[in-house]
Design an enzyme around this catalytic site. Structure first.
Site, PDB file in Angstrom:
ATOM      1  N   HIS A  22     -10.168   7.092 -30.870  1.00 20.74           N
ATOM      2  CA  HIS A  22     -10.349   6.398 -32.310  1.00 20.74           C
ATOM      3  C   HIS A  22      -9.520   6.845 -33.372  1.00 20.74           C
ATOM      4  O   HIS A  22      -9.526   8.381 -33.362  1.00 20.74           O
ATOM      5  CB  HIS A  22     -11.914   6.315 -32.567  1.00 20.74           C
ATOM      6  CG  HIS A  22     -12.356   5.590 -33.675  1.00 20.74           C
ATOM      7  ND1 HIS A  22     -12.092   6.035 -35.022  1.00 20.74           N
ATOM      8  CD2 HIS A  22     -12.982   4.384 -33.950  1.00 20.74           C
ATOM      9  CE1 HIS A  22     -12.616   5.194 -35.710  1.00 20.74           C
ATOM     10  NE2 HIS A  22     -13.097   4.186 -35.066  1.00 20.74           N
ATOM     11  N   ASP A  24      -9.938   7.939 -36.686  1.00 24.54           N
ATOM     12  CA  ASP A  24     -10.671   8.901 -37.105  1.00 24.54           C
ATOM     13  C   ASP A  24     -10.915  10.195 -36.368  1.00 24.54           C
ATOM     14  O   ASP A  24     -10.971  11.015 -36.925  1.00 24.54           O
ATOM     15  CB  ASP A  24     -11.953   8.259 -37.975  1.00 24.54           C
ATOM     16  CG  ASP A  24     -11.824   7.502 -38.831  1.00 24.54           C
ATOM     17  OD1 ASP A  24     -10.733   7.278 -39.670  1.00 24.54           O
ATOM     18  OD2 ASP A  24     -12.798   6.321 -38.927  1.00 24.54           O
ATOM     19  N   LYS A  25     -11.397   9.962 -35.033  1.00 27.86           N
ATOM     20  CA  LYS A  25     -11.456  10.953 -34.235  1.00 27.86           C
ATOM     21  C   LYS A  25     -10.368  11.625 -33.970  1.00 27.86           C
ATOM     22  O   LYS A  25     -10.193  13.092 -33.665  1.00 27.86           O
ATOM     23  CB  LYS A  25     -12.350  10.424 -32.856  1.00 27.86           C
ATOM     24  CG  LYS A  25     -13.558  10.406 -33.096  1.00 27.86           C
ATOM     25  CD  LYS A  25     -14.605  11.917 -33.064  1.00 27.86           C
ATOM     26  CE  LYS A  25     -15.501  11.793 -34.325  1.00 27.86           C
ATOM     27  NZ  LYS A  25     -15.609  13.098 -34.789  1.00 27.86           N
ATOM     28  N   GLU A  50      -7.390  18.858 -43.516  1.00 28.14           N
ATOM     29  CA  GLU A  50      -7.619  17.265 -43.314  1.00 28.14           C
ATOM     30  C   GLU A  50      -6.669  16.654 -42.700  1.00 28.14           C
ATOM     31  O   GLU A  50      -5.195  16.946 -42.884  1.00 28.14           O
ATOM     32  CB  GLU A  50      -8.117  16.642 -44.334  1.00 28.14           C
ATOM     33  CG  GLU A  50      -9.466  17.177 -44.877  1.00 28.14           C
ATOM     34  CD  GLU A  50     -10.174  16.264 -46.179  1.00 28.14           C
ATOM     35  OE1 GLU A  50     -10.065  14.977 -46.118  1.00 28.14           O
ATOM     36  OE2 GLU A  50     -10.779  16.896 -47.097  1.00 28.14           O
ATOM     37  N   GLU A  63      -6.137  22.839 -47.653  1.00 32.34           N
ATOM     38  CA  GLU A  63      -5.868  24.314 -48.387  1.00 32.34           C
ATOM     39  C   GLU A  63      -6.158  25.294 -47.108  1.00 32.34           C
ATOM     40  O   GLU A  63      -7.136  25.150 -46.543  1.00 32.34           O
ATOM     41  CB  GLU A  63      -6.687  24.610 -49.465  1.00 32.34           C
ATOM     42  CG  GLU A  63      -6.444  23.487 -50.689  1.00 32.34           C
ATOM     43  CD  GLU A  63      -7.312  22.291 -50.564  1.00 32.34           C
ATOM     44  OE1 GLU A  63      -6.652  21.436 -50.929  1.00 32.34           O
ATOM     45  OE2 GLU A  63      -8.551  22.243 -50.167  1.00 32.34           O
ATOM     46  N   LYS A 184     -15.253   2.231 -28.460  1.00 30.76           N
ATOM     47  CA  LYS A 184     -16.717   2.554 -29.125  1.00 30.76           C
ATOM     48  C   LYS A 184     -17.784   2.147 -28.167  1.00 30.76           C
ATOM     49  O   LYS A 184     -17.527   1.364 -27.356  1.00 30.76           O
ATOM     50  CB  LYS A 184     -16.796   1.723 -30.362  1.00 30.76           C
ATOM     51  CG  LYS A 184     -15.964   2.187 -31.703  1.00 30.76           C
ATOM     52  CD  LYS A 184     -16.404   1.139 -32.745  1.00 30.76           C
ATOM     53  CE  LYS A 184     -15.466   1.530 -33.981  1.00 30.76           C
ATOM     54  NZ  LYS A 184     -15.780   0.802 -34.898  1.00 30.76           N
ATOM     55  N   PHE A 249      -8.900  -6.290 -27.083  1.00 29.27           N
ATOM     56  CA  PHE A 249      -8.729  -5.102 -27.829  1.00 29.27           C
ATOM     57  C   PHE A 249      -7.494  -4.428 -27.262  1.00 29.27           C
ATOM     58  O   PHE A 249      -7.487  -3.299 -26.528  1.00 29.27           O
ATOM     59  CB  PHE A 249      -9.934  -4.244 -27.699  1.00 29.27           C
ATOM     60  CG  PHE A 249      -9.826  -3.129 -28.527  1.00 29.27           C
ATOM     61  CD1 PHE A 249      -9.085  -2.643 -29.537  1.00 29.27           C
ATOM     62  CD2 PHE A 249     -11.111  -2.429 -28.473  1.00 29.27           C
ATOM     63  CE1 PHE A 249      -9.228  -1.585 -30.071  1.00 29.27           C
ATOM     64  CE2 PHE A 249     -11.300  -1.186 -29.131  1.00 29.27           C
ATOM     65  CZ  PHE A 249     -10.346  -0.852 -30.050  1.00 29.27           C
ATOM     66  N   ASP A 257      -5.599   0.721 -36.810  1.00 31.79           N
ATOM     67  CA  ASP A 257      -6.546   0.911 -37.939  1.00 31.79           C
ATOM     68  C   ASP A 257      -6.224   2.480 -38.513  1.00 31.79           C
ATOM     69  O   ASP A 257      -5.657   3.205 -37.647  1.00 31.79           O
ATOM     70  CB  ASP A 257      -7.949   1.130 -37.678  1.00 31.79           C
ATOM     71  CG  ASP A 257      -8.894   1.248 -38.768  1.00 31.79           C
ATOM     72  OD1 ASP A 257      -8.411   1.194 -39.886  1.00 31.79           O
ATOM     73  OD2 ASP A 257     -10.053   1.183 -38.527  1.00 31.79           O
ATOM     74  N   ALA A 258      -6.032   2.800 -39.751  1.00 33.84           N
ATOM     75  CA  ALA A 258      -5.700   4.021 -40.126  1.00 33.84           C
ATOM     76  C   ALA A 258      -6.961   4.882 -40.085  1.00 33.84           C
ATOM     77  O   ALA A 258      -7.968   4.477 -39.883  1.00 33.84           O
ATOM     78  CB  ALA A 258      -5.405   3.901 -41.750  1.00 33.84           C
ATOM     79  N   ARG A 263     -14.456  10.841 -41.250  1.00 35.55           N
ATOM     80  CA  ARG A 263     -15.323   9.298 -41.522  1.00 35.55           C
ATOM     81  C   ARG A 263     -16.280   9.137 -40.634  1.00 35.55           C
ATOM     82  O   ARG A 263     -16.673   8.128 -40.640  1.00 35.55           O
ATOM     83  CB  ARG A 263     -14.267   8.375 -41.607  1.00 35.55           C
ATOM     84  CG  ARG A 263     -13.362   8.196 -42.900  1.00 35.55           C
ATOM     85  CD  ARG A 263     -12.725   7.129 -43.257  1.00 35.55           C
ATOM     86  NE  ARG A 263     -11.783   6.562 -42.137  1.00 35.55           N
ATOM     87  CZ  ARG A 263     -10.881   5.338 -42.519  1.00 35.55           C
ATOM     88  NH1 ARG A 263     -11.175   4.920 -43.631  1.00 35.55           N
ATOM     89  NH2 ARG A 263     -10.143   4.979 -41.293  1.00 35.55           N
ATOM     90  N   LYS A 264     -16.341  10.040 -39.674  1.00 39.77           N
ATOM     91  CA  LYS A 264     -17.549   9.684 -38.507  1.00 39.77           C
ATOM     92  C   LYS A 264     -18.418  10.772 -38.510  1.00 39.77           C
ATOM     93  O   LYS A 264     -18.928  11.254 -37.500  1.00 39.77           O
ATOM     94  CB  LYS A 264     -16.599   9.535 -37.264  1.00 39.77           C
ATOM     95  CG  LYS A 264     -15.829   8.175 -37.108  1.00 39.77           C
ATOM     96  CD  LYS A 264     -16.790   7.200 -37.121  1.00 39.77           C
ATOM     97  CE  LYS A 264     -15.975   5.755 -37.039  1.00 39.77           C
ATOM     98  NZ  LYS A 264     -15.580   5.612 -38.340  1.00 39.77           N
ATOM     99  N   LYS A 284     -12.779  22.707 -41.389  1.00 39.35           N
ATOM    100  CA  LYS A 284     -13.255  23.431 -42.127  1.00 39.35           C
ATOM    101  C   LYS A 284     -13.956  25.042 -41.598  1.00 39.35           C
ATOM    102  O   LYS A 284     -14.454  24.804 -40.269  1.00 39.35           O
ATOM    103  CB  LYS A 284     -14.665  22.998 -42.959  1.00 39.35           C
ATOM    104  CG  LYS A 284     -14.245  21.723 -43.660  1.00 39.35           C
ATOM    105  CD  LYS A 284     -15.708  21.136 -44.314  1.00 39.35           C
ATOM    106  CE  LYS A 284     -15.295  19.954 -45.243  1.00 39.35           C
ATOM    107  NZ  LYS A 284     -16.436  19.647 -45.886  1.00 39.35           N
ATOM    108  N   LYS A 288     -17.316  27.677 -45.236  1.00 38.85           N
ATOM    109  CA  LYS A 288     -17.689  26.169 -45.670  1.00 38.85           C
ATOM    110  C   LYS A 288     -19.311  26.035 -45.138  1.00 38.85           C
ATOM    111  O   LYS A 288     -19.396  25.577 -43.892  1.00 38.85           O
ATOM    112  CB  LYS A 288     -16.810  25.092 -45.380  1.00 38.85           C
ATOM    113  CG  LYS A 288     -15.613  25.252 -46.099  1.00 38.85           C
ATOM    114  CD  LYS A 288     -14.508  26.287 -45.985  1.00 38.85           C
ATOM    115  CE  LYS A 288     -13.283  26.292 -46.440  1.00 38.85           C
ATOM    116  NZ  LYS A 288     -12.575  27.229 -46.522  1.00 38.85           N
ATOM    117  N   ASP A 290     -21.042  23.246 -45.428  1.00 42.06           N
ATOM    118  CA  ASP A 290     -20.964  21.978 -45.019  1.00 42.06           C
ATOM    119  C   ASP A 290     -20.898  21.989 -43.390  1.00 42.06           C
ATOM    120  O   ASP A 290     -21.844  21.321 -42.817  1.00 42.06           O
ATOM    121  CB  ASP A 290     -19.643  21.140 -45.271  1.00 42.06           C
ATOM    122  CG  ASP A 290     -19.876  20.592 -46.600  1.00 42.06           C
ATOM    123  OD1 ASP A 290     -21.006  20.326 -47.272  1.00 42.06           O
ATOM    124  OD2 ASP A 290     -18.876  20.139 -47.230  1.00 42.06           O
TER     125      ASP A 290
END
Length: 402
Positions: A22, A24-25, A50, A63, A184, A249, A257-258, A263-264, A284, A288, A290
């Site tokens: 995918h 995003d992955k 990123e 960074e 998916k 598909f 898809d970009a 995003r996941k 990260k 961090k 997060d």
């Protein structure tokens, strides 16, 4: 999730997972591969990397502060190749894609708070490495655990990840040679009074070679992906299976898809069953919160459930940038706790040191362990040895409770 979840006679809950192909992955894996490469050489490097992908193109941005050297062009192509995008027929080619780098060093203002926490500056703590690290950002982080599965994860996301992992396996071993990297899964579970009762629906969407019939895809996916994964005791004969509902598909990955890092985040955590503070993990480093505090919150919640102090437990931690001690620790057991939530919160504060430096120490986070988490979930991974998945504080929690 609210307490009404525990009181409903019939409730449907759905979670999804996505495969490593995918878009995003792909970005999450590229970001964490950069992090791992730096951690392997410079465990104290600062990384906030990123990635973005589109047809024939990968961009790194963020960074990074480190003295080590990483060949980023070579690294990016290696990740894309490992995923399976190694020919233009798949819509993306590791050998010919462009790689652009837009990285700078970490802000000096942020570094001031991370290098030396507010408490250390005020003389409230000794100058030990563990004590002086301040949180790399403000925010709230959540951890969750429940006794629905052996790995103490919600059933819908646990099964959704198992399905996408199975998709990758049958693609790689040649069982389903027509299957391509993007895909998916989605699982809907029927609950009764907070307990999984039946699997209601399984949805699989998989990128595939052109020319294979939809009926063939459904039959082979059902036989080789879905049925080997689903627990028989959760099947009642009314299972609904849906495959590739658009009918085709073929175009997938970055061509379809970009993709962007982060995003996941619901796929990465609890499939929507537990709350999320909003911060992504991938790319990260462990300063961090997060990432590190979310891992710690899962560690805490899992140990609380494993200690039989609750059937379901959600932990919220809150931090201020440059401050070591968490601003708050909140516990929610949704009415399943064997002792009061406030008491559990007090016990947690006694048993766990949740300052960033202590989390880094106790979970041994300054090492290259992150790329393996960037697909198929960061939690409940019985195929990986992840420190935040250990139930090593059970006896300490029970002793404190008694």
């Amino acid at each position: 999730m609210s307490n009404s979840f525990m009181k409903s006679a019939r409730l449907l809950f759905t979670s999804e997972s996505v495969t490593e192909g995918h878009p995003d992955k792909m970005c999450d894996q590229i970001s964490d591969a950069v992090l791992d490469a730096i951690m392997a050489q410079d465990p104290h490097g600062r990384v906030a990397c990123e990635a973005a992908v589109k047809t024939g193109f990968v961009m790194l941005l963020g960074e990074i502060t480190t003295d080590c050297y990483v060949n980023l062009n070579q690294l990016v192509r290696g990740v894309v190749r490992d995923i399976g995008y190694n020919h233009s027929d798949t819509g993306f080619d590791a050998e010919t894609c462009g790689v652009q780098v837009a990285l700078s060093s970490q802000s000096a203002d942020i570094a001031l708070g991370v290098d030396k926490a507010m408490e250390a500056k005020a003389g409230e703590m000794k100058e030990a490495e563990i004590e002086k690290v301040g949180a790399g950002d403000q925010g709230m982080m959540f951890g969750f655990a429940c006794n629905e599965t052996d790995v103490l994860m919600p059933m819908p996301i646990h099964l959704a990840h198992k399905l996408t992992l199975r998709m990758a396996q049958v693609r790689r071993d040649g069982t389903l040679p027509w299957m391509r990297p993007d895909g998916k899964s989605q699982v809907t579970v029927e609950y009764s009074y907070g307990k999984p009762k039946w699997i209601d629906t399984v949805l699989i969407s998989t990128q595939h070679d052109p020319g294979i019939a939809a009926e063939e895809i459904e039959a082979q996916v059902t036989e080789h992906v879905i049925m080997p994964v689903l627990p028989p005791q959760l099947l009642n004969g009314d299972l609904r299976i849906i495959t590739n509902p658009t009918g085709a598909f073929v175009t997938g990955g970055p061509k379809g898809d970009a993709g962007l890092t982060g995003r996941k985040i619901i796929v990465d955590t609890y499939g929507g069953m537990g709350r999320h503070g909003g911060g992504a993990f991938s790319g990260k480093d462990c300063t961090k919160v997060d990432r590190s505090a979310s891992y710690a919150a899962r560690w805490v919640a899992k140990n609380v459930v494993a200690a039989d102090m609750a059937e379901r437990c959600e932990i919220q931690l809150a931090y201020a940038i440059g401050v070591a001690r968490p601003l708050s620790i909140n516990v929610e057991t949704f009415g399943t706790g064997t002792i009061a939530d406030e008491k559990i919160s007090t016990i947690i504060a006694d048993v766990f040191d949740l300052r960033p430096g202590a989390i880094i120490r106790d979970l041994d986070l300054r090492r290259p362990i992150y790329r393996q988490t960037a697909s198929y979930g960061h939690f409940g991974r019985d195929d990986l040895d992840l420190p935040w998945e250990r139930t090593d504080k059970v006896e300490a929690l029970r002793a404190a409770a008694s």
